[in-house]
Design an enzyme around this catalytic site. Sequence first.
Site, PDB file in Angstrom:
ATOM      1  NE  ARG A 185     101.549  10.070  86.406  1.00 52.93           N
ATOM      2  CZ  ARG A 185     102.418   9.524  85.568  1.00 52.93           C
ATOM      3  NH1 ARG A 185     102.065   8.499  84.811  1.00 52.93           N
ATOM      4  NH2 ARG A 185     103.628  10.001  85.464  1.00 52.93           N
ATOM      5  NE  ARG A 199     101.331  11.237  81.455  1.00 53.09           N
ATOM      6  CZ  ARG A 199     102.479  10.580  81.587  1.00 53.09           C
ATOM      7  NH1 ARG A 199     102.685   9.474  80.907  1.00 53.09           N
ATOM      8  NH2 ARG A 199     103.419  11.014  82.419  1.00 53.09           N
ATOM      9  NE  ARG A 203     107.310  12.985  84.974  1.00 53.27           N
ATOM     10  CZ  ARG A 203     107.034  11.707  85.173  1.00 53.27           C
ATOM     11  NH1 ARG A 203     106.854  10.915  84.141  1.00 53.27           N
ATOM     12  NH2 ARG A 203     106.898  11.196  86.386  1.00 53.27           N
ATOM     13  CG  ASN A 234     103.606   6.172  69.855  1.00 56.90           C
ATOM     14  OD1 ASN A 234     102.777   5.990  68.964  1.00 56.90           O
ATOM     15  ND2 ASN A 234     103.267   6.385  71.115  1.00 56.90           N
TER      16      ASN A 234
HETATM   17  N1  LIG Z   1     100.608   7.812  68.951  1.00 56.84           N
HETATM   18  C1  LIG Z   1     100.052   8.650  69.808  1.00 56.84           C
HETATM   19  N2  LIG Z   1      99.398   9.736  69.343  1.00 56.84           N
HETATM   20  C2  LIG Z   1      98.837  10.630  70.197  1.00 56.84           C
HETATM   21  N3  LIG Z   1      98.856  10.501  71.539  1.00 56.84           N
HETATM   22  C3  LIG Z   1      99.500   9.445  72.055  1.00 56.84           C
HETATM   23  C4  LIG Z   1     100.126   8.459  71.231  1.00 56.84           C
HETATM   24  N4  LIG Z   1     100.669   7.531  72.027  1.00 56.84           N
HETATM   25  C5  LIG Z   1     100.414   7.883  73.297  1.00 56.84           C
HETATM   26  N5  LIG Z   1      99.699   9.034  73.314  1.00 56.84           N
HETATM   27  C6  LIG Z   1      99.248   9.785  74.499  1.00 56.84           C
HETATM   28  O1  LIG Z   1     100.419  10.411  75.030  1.00 56.84           O
HETATM   29  C7  LIG Z   1     100.368  10.424  76.463  1.00 56.84           C
HETATM   30  C8  LIG Z   1     101.635   9.769  76.995  1.00 56.84           C
HETATM   31  O2  LIG Z   1     101.570   8.372  76.731  1.00 56.84           O
HETATM   32  P1  LIG Z   1     101.994   7.327  77.848  1.00 56.84           P
HETATM   33  O3  LIG Z   1     101.440   7.692  79.167  1.00 56.84           O
HETATM   34  O4  LIG Z   1     101.674   5.982  77.306  1.00 56.84           O
HETATM   35  O5  LIG Z   1     103.580   7.573  77.827  1.00 56.84           O
HETATM   36  P2  LIG Z   1     104.721   6.837  78.633  1.00 56.84           P
HETATM   37  O6  LIG Z   1     105.856   6.694  77.712  1.00 56.84           O
HETATM   38  O7  LIG Z   1     104.202   5.595  79.253  1.00 56.84           O
HETATM   39  O8  LIG Z   1     105.059   7.898  79.758  1.00 56.84           O
HETATM   40  P3  LIG Z   1     105.717   7.662  81.214  1.00 56.84           P
HETATM   41  O9  LIG Z   1     107.083   7.164  80.975  1.00 56.84           O
HETATM   42  O10 LIG Z   1     105.663   9.020  81.836  1.00 56.84           O
HETATM   43  O11 LIG Z   1     104.869   6.672  81.966  1.00 56.84           O
HETATM   44  C9  LIG Z   1      99.102   9.705  76.876  1.00 56.84           C
HETATM   45  O12 LIG Z   1      98.117  10.671  77.203  1.00 56.84           O
HETATM   46  C10 LIG Z   1      98.703   8.917  75.635  1.00 56.84           C
HETATM   47  O13 LIG Z   1      97.304   8.769  75.522  1.00 56.84           O
HETATM   48  N1  LIG Z   2     114.906   2.582  86.044  1.00 57.29           N
HETATM   49  C1  LIG Z   2     113.588   2.432  86.198  1.00 57.29           C
HETATM   50  N2  LIG Z   2     112.745   3.283  85.603  1.00 57.29           N
HETATM   51  C2  LIG Z   2     111.422   3.070  85.762  1.00 57.29           C
HETATM   52  C3  LIG Z   2     110.916   2.015  86.527  1.00 57.29           C
HETATM   53  N3  LIG Z   2     109.564   2.065  86.515  1.00 57.29           N
HETATM   54  C4  LIG Z   2     109.241   3.118  85.742  1.00 57.29           C
HETATM   55  N4  LIG Z   2     110.355   3.717  85.277  1.00 57.29           N
HETATM   56  C5  LIG Z   2     110.456   4.889  84.398  1.00 57.29           C
HETATM   57  O1  LIG Z   2     110.202   6.049  85.124  1.00 57.29           O
HETATM   58  C6  LIG Z   2     109.754   7.052  84.243  1.00 57.29           C
HETATM   59  C7  LIG Z   2     108.604   7.802  84.823  1.00 57.29           C
HETATM   60  O2  LIG Z   2     107.513   6.959  85.030  1.00 57.29           O
HETATM   61  P1  LIG Z   2     106.092   7.576  85.495  1.00 57.29           P
HETATM   62  O3  LIG Z   2     105.205   6.389  85.713  1.00 57.29           O
HETATM   63  O4  LIG Z   2     106.337   8.373  86.724  1.00 57.29           O
HETATM   64  O5  LIG Z   2     105.634   8.452  84.361  1.00 57.29           O
HETATM   65  C8  LIG Z   2     109.410   6.350  82.920  1.00 57.29           C
HETATM   66  O6  LIG Z   2     110.433   6.631  81.984  1.00 57.29           O
HETATM   67  C9  LIG Z   2     109.430   4.891  83.286  1.00 57.29           C
HETATM   68  O7  LIG Z   2     109.865   4.092  82.206  1.00 57.29           O
HETATM   69  C10 LIG Z   2     111.859   1.136  87.141  1.00 57.29           C
HETATM   70  O8  LIG Z   2     111.512   0.163  87.832  1.00 57.29           O
HETATM   71  N5  LIG Z   2     113.162   1.376  86.958  1.00 57.29           N
END
Ligand SMILES: Nc1ncnc2c1ncn2[C@@H]1O[C@H](COP(=O)(O)OP(=O)(O)OP(=O)(O)O)[C@@H](O)[C@H]1O
Ligand SMILES: Nc1nc2c(ncn2[C@@H]2O[C@H](COP(=O)(O)O)[C@@H](O)[C@H]2O)c(=O)[nH]1
Length: 213
Positions: A59, A152, A163, A186
């Site tokens: 990204r 996002r 997703r 969260n």
């Molecule tokens: N408590 C919250 N309130 C509002 N927005 C939030 C909160 N926590 C996270 N966000 C927003 O929600 C979006 C998703 O969060 P984030 O990218 O951290 O999720 P993730 O679980 O890491 O997703 P992925 O598994 O796809 O990587 C982001 O744009 C983030 O800024």
């Molecule tokens: N099983 C695994 N899941 C993983 C790993 N690294 C990331 N993730 C999960 O993939 C989704 C999507 O991630 P994104 O960055 O494309 O949004 C998210 O739920 C991650 O937790 C891995 O090494 N193994």
Amino acid sequence: MIRWRLRGAIARAAAMQGPRPVVLSGPSGAGKSTLLKKLLKDYENIFGFSVSHTTRKPRPGEVNGKDYHFVTREEMQKEIDAGEFIEHAEFSGNMYGTSKGAVQAVQAQNQICVLDIDIQGVKNIKKTDLNPIYISVQPPSIDILEKRLRDRQTETEEGLLKRLTAARVDLELSKEPGLFDVVIINDDLEKAYSELKETLLEEIKKTQESRKS
Ligand SMILES: Nc1ncnc2c1ncn2[C@@H]1O[C@H](COP(=O)(O)OP(=O)(O)OP(=O)(O)O)[C@@H](O)[C@H]1O
Ligand SMILES: Nc1nc2c(ncn2[C@@H]2O[C@H](COP(=O)(O)O)[C@@H](O)[C@H]2O)c(=O)[nH]1
């Protein structure tokens, strides 16, 4: 005397094992990366991120080798076949996986290794001897999750729907008793972050103590 020696031996064995890793899981968009970034910033030298491999495209702003190792399907399959991965899974049309090297790189620094992985990864890690603390980060509702994912702006409509389907499965599977040590909802980010820190306080203290000795 013998008790003292035993205690010393146990303490040395625990120190040699290093700190317990941490698994952060939960639906895409629940806020795992947001919480993790705060943790890594506030405790720079205490936690280290396990950099996963993925076949998805970077990204904007994502850096190869920092956020992920961005690879082709062929490259990743070759490394999997060579036994270089602890776990791997197919998620939303792409491969993701944790290499042995990713975890070792963090553990070599005597840092708490944090893995951000999906629920299939959790189930596979359970079959290993990694022995992490398992945390599930969950959204307050599916509607809020959808809004966060849309806001996002990282997914196509097709990717977003995939997703959301995976999120429903994740939330269902997460109910399995004992699968996670802690579930964090969260809703409010600061509250969720406080809960995360509280969960990890013991390991943080142990790691800080081990640095002093
Ligand atoms: N408590 C919250 N309130 C509002 N927005 C939030 C909160 N926590 C996270 N966000 C927003 O929600 C979006 C998703 O969060 P984030 O990218 O951290 O999720 P993730 O679980 O890491 O997703 P992925 O598994 O796809 O990587 C982001 O744009 C983030 O800024
Ligand atoms: N099983 C695994 N899941 C993983 C790993 N690294 C990331 N993730 C999960 O993939 C989704 C999507 O991630 P994104 O960055 O494309 O949004 C998210 O739920 C991650 O937790 C891995 O090494 N193994």
